[in-house]
Design an enzyme around this catalytic site. Structure first.
Site, PDB file in Angstrom:
ATOM      1  N   GLU A 196      -6.821   4.649   7.898  1.00  0.00           N
ATOM      2  CA  GLU A 196      -6.602   6.077   7.618  1.00  0.00           C
ATOM      3  C   GLU A 196      -7.822   6.680   6.935  1.00  0.00           C
ATOM      4  OE1 GLU A 196      -2.868   5.480   5.626  1.00  0.00           O
ATOM      5  OE2 GLU A 196      -1.971   4.888   7.536  1.00  0.00           O
TER       6      GLU A 196
ATOM      7  N   ASN B  61       0.869  -1.177   0.000  1.00  0.00           N
ATOM      8  CA  ASN B  61       0.000   0.000   0.000  1.00  0.00           C
ATOM      9  C   ASN B  61       0.905   1.227   0.000  1.00  0.00           C
ATOM     10  OD1 ASN B  61      -1.792   2.063   0.583  1.00  0.00           O
ATOM     11  ND2 ASN B  61      -2.265   1.354   2.654  1.00  0.00           N
ATOM     12  N   TRP B  62       0.994   1.872  -1.155  1.00  0.00           N
ATOM     13  CA  TRP B  62       1.930   3.002  -1.274  1.00  0.00           C
ATOM     14  C   TRP B  62       1.408   4.257  -0.578  1.00  0.00           C
ATOM     15  CZ3 TRP B  62       4.152   3.037  -7.000  1.00  0.00           C
ATOM     16  CH2 TRP B  62       4.701   1.769  -7.283  1.00  0.00           C
ATOM     17  N   LYS B  63       0.127   4.268  -0.214  1.00  0.00           N
ATOM     18  CA  LYS B  63      -0.517   5.441   0.412  1.00  0.00           C
ATOM     19  C   LYS B  63      -0.311   6.672  -0.479  1.00  0.00           C
ATOM     20  CE  LYS B  63      -0.082   3.195   4.837  1.00  0.00           C
ATOM     21  NZ  LYS B  63      -0.019   3.299   6.285  1.00  0.00           N
TER      22      LYS B  63
ATOM     23  N   GLU C 199      -5.353  -5.020  10.610  1.00  0.00           N
ATOM     24  CA  GLU C 199      -4.277  -4.063  10.865  1.00  0.00           C
ATOM     25  C   GLU C 199      -4.541  -3.308  12.165  1.00  0.00           C
ATOM     26  OE1 GLU C 199      -2.284  -2.796   6.922  1.00  0.00           O
ATOM     27  OE2 GLU C 199      -4.064  -1.575   7.165  1.00  0.00           O
TER      28      GLU C 199
ATOM     29  N   HIS D 105      -9.465   1.194   4.843  1.00  0.00           N
ATOM     30  CA  HIS D 105      -8.197   1.333   5.571  1.00  0.00           C
ATOM     31  C   HIS D 105      -8.425   2.262   6.770  1.00  0.00           C
ATOM     32  CE1 HIS D 105      -4.111   2.495   6.551  1.00  0.00           C
ATOM     33  NE2 HIS D 105      -3.725   1.399   5.935  1.00  0.00           N
TER      34      HIS D 105
ATOM     35  N   GLY E  54       2.673   2.082  10.761  1.00  0.00           N
ATOM     36  CA  GLY E  54       3.638   3.166  10.592  1.00  0.00           C
ATOM     37  C   GLY E  54       4.379   3.538  11.862  1.00  0.00           C
TER      38      GLY E  54
ATOM     39  N   GLY F  67       2.853  -1.150   4.258  1.00  0.00           N
ATOM     40  CA  GLY F  67       2.910   0.272   3.912  1.00  0.00           C
ATOM     41  C   GLY F  67       4.341   0.695   3.639  1.00  0.00           C
ATOM     42  N   GLY F  68       4.965   1.297   4.640  1.00  0.00           N
ATOM     43  CA  GLY F  68       6.309   1.867   4.493  1.00  0.00           C
ATOM     44  C   GLY F  68       7.317   0.959   3.800  1.00  0.00           C
TER      45      GLY F  68
ATOM     46  N   SER G 248       3.558  -2.376  10.232  1.00  0.00           N
ATOM     47  CA  SER G 248       5.016  -2.479  10.377  1.00  0.00           C
ATOM     48  C   SER G 248       5.592  -3.836   9.964  1.00  0.00           C
ATOM     49  CB  SER G 248       5.440  -2.114  11.815  1.00  0.00           C
ATOM     50  OG  SER G 248       5.041  -0.782  12.116  1.00  0.00           O
TER      51      SER G 248
HETATM   52  P1  PGA Z   1       2.924   0.137   7.648  1.00  0.00           P
HETATM   53  O1  PGA Z   1       1.454   0.389   7.061  1.00  0.00           O
HETATM   54  O2  PGA Z   1       3.443  -1.127   7.020  1.00  0.00           O
HETATM   55  O3  PGA Z   1       3.716   1.355   7.201  1.00  0.00           O
HETATM   56  O4  PGA Z   1       2.806   0.026   9.110  1.00  0.00           O
HETATM   57  C1  PGA Z   1       0.572  -0.679   6.881  1.00  0.00           C
HETATM   58  C2  PGA Z   1      -0.730  -0.177   6.309  1.00  0.00           C
HETATM   59  O5  PGA Z   1      -1.211   0.885   6.698  1.00  0.00           O
HETATM   60  O6  PGA Z   1      -1.331  -0.854   5.445  1.00  0.00           O
END
Ligand code: PGA
Length: 245
Positions: free
Chosen positions: A96, A9-11, A164, A94, A170, A231-232, A210
């Site tokens: 967010e 997930n590149w956000k 999640e 998600h 993050g 994500g990251g 993470s």
């Molecule tokens: P993260 O994000 O790997 O940076 O913790 C995961 C996500 O939000 O899907």
């Protein structure tokens, strides 16, 4: 046997030029992986990503969509529009989006139904806050999100769920493999109560929060974890180590 699925997930990262660079780096490294691989770049990079992933095992996903086909919804993108450019997955609900854009379980449900109708794979997210985990309310939160977000779905086994925990996203703080597996188990139990054990045995459940090259192996060894939403760590070449764990 459930096929493992690892999604990046590149956000809101990577403009079109950066996306092309990242695709150029990653496609040769993961393009013939044995797991199902999904990249979810921002909308503006989707079409290019589909083109660059052609003839590889990589599927391309959006990070959101609207449930209506078209109309007066300024700023929104429909599933039909995504489908027309070859997008085959979509991340829905998600944390967010739930937190910053008030996305409700009801909207997630409408979007999931629409994605399935269009033949796209929805990756439906759930997970609790730190306060909910500390007060013992994590299970209720996750079960509630699954019951409302995944109701009335005919082909439930085509859905992917991503558990999640918000406190692990993050933050560098991963849930322990036991905590992650337990919560993925809550998701599977809930699906079983709604759609029967056979369906629950087929549905794939990812852990997210993470995930990185250092912890993917132990997470993937757990019985209820069928993949990861990353994500990251999906924004660099080392994502290949997550995919090829
Ligand atoms: P993260 O994000 O790997 O940076 O913790 C995961 C996500 O939000 O899907």
């Amino acid at each position: 046997m459930r096929k493992a699925i690892i999604a990046g997930n590149w956000k809101m990262n990577m403009d079109i030029n950066e996306s092309v660079d990242l695709m150029n780096t990653l496609v040769p490294l993961v393009g013939n992986a044995s797991v199902e691989v999904v990249f979810c770049p921002p909308y503006l990079s989707l079409q290019k990503a589909v083109e660059m992933a052609k003839d590889t095992v990589i599927g391309i996903g959006a990070q959101n969509m609207h449930y209506e086909k078209s109309g007066a919804f300024t700023g929104e993108v429909s599933g039909e529009m995504l489908q027309a450019i070859g997008v085959s997955y979509v991340v829905l609900g998600h944390s967010e989006r739930r937190e910053y854009f008030n996305e409700s379980d009801e909207a997630v449900n409408k979007k999931a139904l629409k994605a399935l109708e269009l033949g796209m794979t929805p990756i439906v997210c759930c997970g609790e806050t730190l306060a909910e985990r500390e007060s013992g309310a994590a299970k209720d939160k996750v079960v509630g999100q699954i019951k409302a977000g995944l109701k009335d779905i005919a082909d439930i086994e085509k859905v992917v769920v991503a558990y999640e925990p918000i406190w692990a996203i993050g933050t560098g703080k991963t849930a322990s493999k036991e905590e992650a597996d337990q919560a993925c188990g809550w998701v599977r139990e809930t699906i079983a109560s709604m759609y029967g054990q056979a369906a629950a045995d087929k549905i794939r459940i990812q852990y997210g929060g993470s995930v990185k090259p250092e912890n993917i192996k132990e997470l993937m060894a757990m019985p209820n974890i069928d993949g990861a939403l990353v994500g990251g760590a999906s924004l660099k070449a080392s994502f290949a180590q997550v995919v090829n764990f």
